[in-house]
Design an enzyme around this catalytic site. Structure first.
Site, PDB file in Angstrom:
ATOM      1  N   GLU A   5      16.711  -1.239  12.781  1.00  0.00           N
ATOM      2  CA  GLU A   5      15.830  -0.070  12.611  1.00  0.00           C
ATOM      3  C   GLU A   5      15.034  -0.152  11.323  1.00  0.00           C
ATOM      4  O   GLU A   5      14.039   0.544  11.149  1.00  0.00           O
ATOM      5  CB  GLU A   5      16.654   1.220  12.618  1.00  0.00           C
ATOM      6  CG  GLU A   5      17.383   1.461  13.922  1.00  0.00           C
ATOM      7  CD  GLU A   5      16.452   1.470  15.121  1.00  0.00           C
ATOM      8  OE1 GLU A   5      15.518   2.291  15.127  1.00  0.00           O
ATOM      9  OE2 GLU A   5      16.656   0.662  16.030  1.00  0.00           O
ATOM     10  N   PRO A   7       6.153  -3.115  10.508  1.00  0.00           N
ATOM     11  CA  PRO A   7       5.046  -2.372  11.126  1.00  0.00           C
ATOM     12  C   PRO A   7       4.435  -1.362  10.150  1.00  0.00           C
ATOM     13  O   PRO A   7       3.338  -0.853  10.392  1.00  0.00           O
ATOM     14  CB  PRO A   7       5.699  -1.674  12.327  1.00  0.00           C
ATOM     15  CG  PRO A   7       7.165  -1.696  12.061  1.00  0.00           C
ATOM     16  CD  PRO A   7       7.433  -2.867  11.162  1.00  0.00           C
ATOM     17  N   ASP A  28     -14.634 -20.653  13.886  1.00  0.00           N
ATOM     18  CA  ASP A  28     -13.739 -19.654  14.470  1.00  0.00           C
ATOM     19  C   ASP A  28     -14.326 -18.261  14.501  1.00  0.00           C
ATOM     20  O   ASP A  28     -15.102 -17.886  13.644  1.00  0.00           O
ATOM     21  CB  ASP A  28     -12.477 -19.519  13.596  1.00  0.00           C
ATOM     22  CG  ASP A  28     -11.480 -20.604  13.867  1.00  0.00           C
ATOM     23  OD1 ASP A  28     -11.585 -21.230  14.917  1.00  0.00           O
ATOM     24  OD2 ASP A  28     -10.615 -20.794  13.009  1.00  0.00           O
ATOM     25  N   ARG A  57      -3.264 -23.181   9.527  1.00  0.00           N
ATOM     26  CA  ARG A  57      -4.408 -23.870  10.126  1.00  0.00           C
ATOM     27  C   ARG A  57      -5.634 -23.867   9.214  1.00  0.00           C
ATOM     28  O   ARG A  57      -6.607 -24.570   9.477  1.00  0.00           O
ATOM     29  CB  ARG A  57      -4.729 -23.332  11.520  1.00  0.00           C
ATOM     30  CG  ARG A  57      -5.091 -21.884  11.568  1.00  0.00           C
ATOM     31  CD  ARG A  57      -5.174 -21.422  13.003  1.00  0.00           C
ATOM     32  NE  ARG A  57      -6.230 -22.108  13.738  1.00  0.00           N
ATOM     33  CZ  ARG A  57      -7.520 -21.887  13.543  1.00  0.00           C
ATOM     34  NH1 ARG A  57      -7.921 -21.007  12.648  1.00  0.00           N
ATOM     35  NH2 ARG A  57      -8.426 -22.535  14.238  1.00  0.00           N
TER      36      ARG A  57
END
Ligand code: ADE
Length: 251
Positions: free
Chosen positions: A116, A89, A169, A154
């Site tokens: 963690e 993150p 897209d 993709r």
């Protein structure tokens, strides 16, 4: 294109990459994806992959040895990687532009974090990039790894059968996608826009382009600032009351 994914939950990755266009492309040999269990790179009897944090505090930290060993073994057996992505993150937010850039590489290793955190030496000396899929915290890097492998795969020629659908897209042009409809033409009193039933291809193209612009202006005005718009597209937005930044009434 070659991917190696390192995780303590290999079944999570395998099941996520077994079906759909990615699953088919793997079977067809267009994608070579190997999932590795991090525990196989431990040397102790109990296959321990984590330990307490130096300095104290809650939560466990992924140990460096198995992750170093995994990346080295993969390089030996499958060839050197062009990128080693660490899911975190705290990484740089992943975008469609990153997906396009990564398709130019031949071999990518993806490391899934857990617990963690991960020993900092893995970030510094194994990973070449730290990647986040958004500003929220997941319980591990497995879902992010699936997101990255899917988004990159993709774009590999042949993986999505219809190349035009990849070109159309959301984000390929820096705009959100236009609305889509299928049969029936009227459902519970809700009608499909007449223009789509008209058979006028030029009008249909124009409607789709305008609806993509309208949606982007309403939902993601910041994308318009980056999009390369034609004078006609700018005129349309202005005529609809969207200002230069896409915000209604900002002029
Ligand atoms: N691991 C936990 N949360 C994550 C996120 N948002 N992106 C990438 N890896 C993560």
């Amino acid at each position: 294109m070659k991917f190696d994914v390192v995780t303590i939950f290999p079944a999570m990755i395998e099941s996520g990459l077994a079906e759909g266009v990615v699953g088919r492309a793997r079977q067809a040999g267009l994608l070579d994806i190997v999932v590795h269990n991090l525990r196989n790179f431990t040397t102790d009897r109990h296959h321990v992959v984590d330990d307490v944090a130096f300095g104290g505090g809650p939560g466990m930290v992924l140990k460096p040895e198995p992750l170093f060993a995994a990346s080295e073994t993969i390089a030996e057996q499958r060839g050197p990687a062009d990128a080693v992505l660490l899911m975190s993150p705290a990484g740089k937010p992943f975008t469609q532009a990153d997906a396009r850039r990564l398709t130019t590489l031949g071999h990518i290793i993806v490391l899934c974090g857990r617990y963690e955190g991960i020993d900092e030496r893995v970030r510094q000396h194994v990973a070449t990039e730290e990647v986040s899929i958004g500003d929220y915290v997941l319980s591990g890097g497995e879902v992010p790894a699936l997101v990255i492998v899917d988004a990159v795969s993709r774009l590999v020629p042949g993986v999505v059968g219809d190349e035009q659908s990849v070109d159309a897209d959301s984000f390929t042009r820096g705009l959100l996608d236009h609305p889509h409809y299928t049969r029936p033409a009227e459902f519970r009193g809700h009608r499909v826009p007449d223009v789509l039933l008209s058979g006028h291809h030029r009008e249909i193209r124009k409607w789709r382009q305008q609806e993509a612009l309208r949606r982007t202006a309403e939902r993601r005005p910041e994308l318009l600032a980056e999009a390369a718009l034609t004078a006609e597209e700018r005129d349309f937005l202005e005529s609809e009351g969207f200002g230069p930044a896409g915000k209604k009434g900002s002029r």
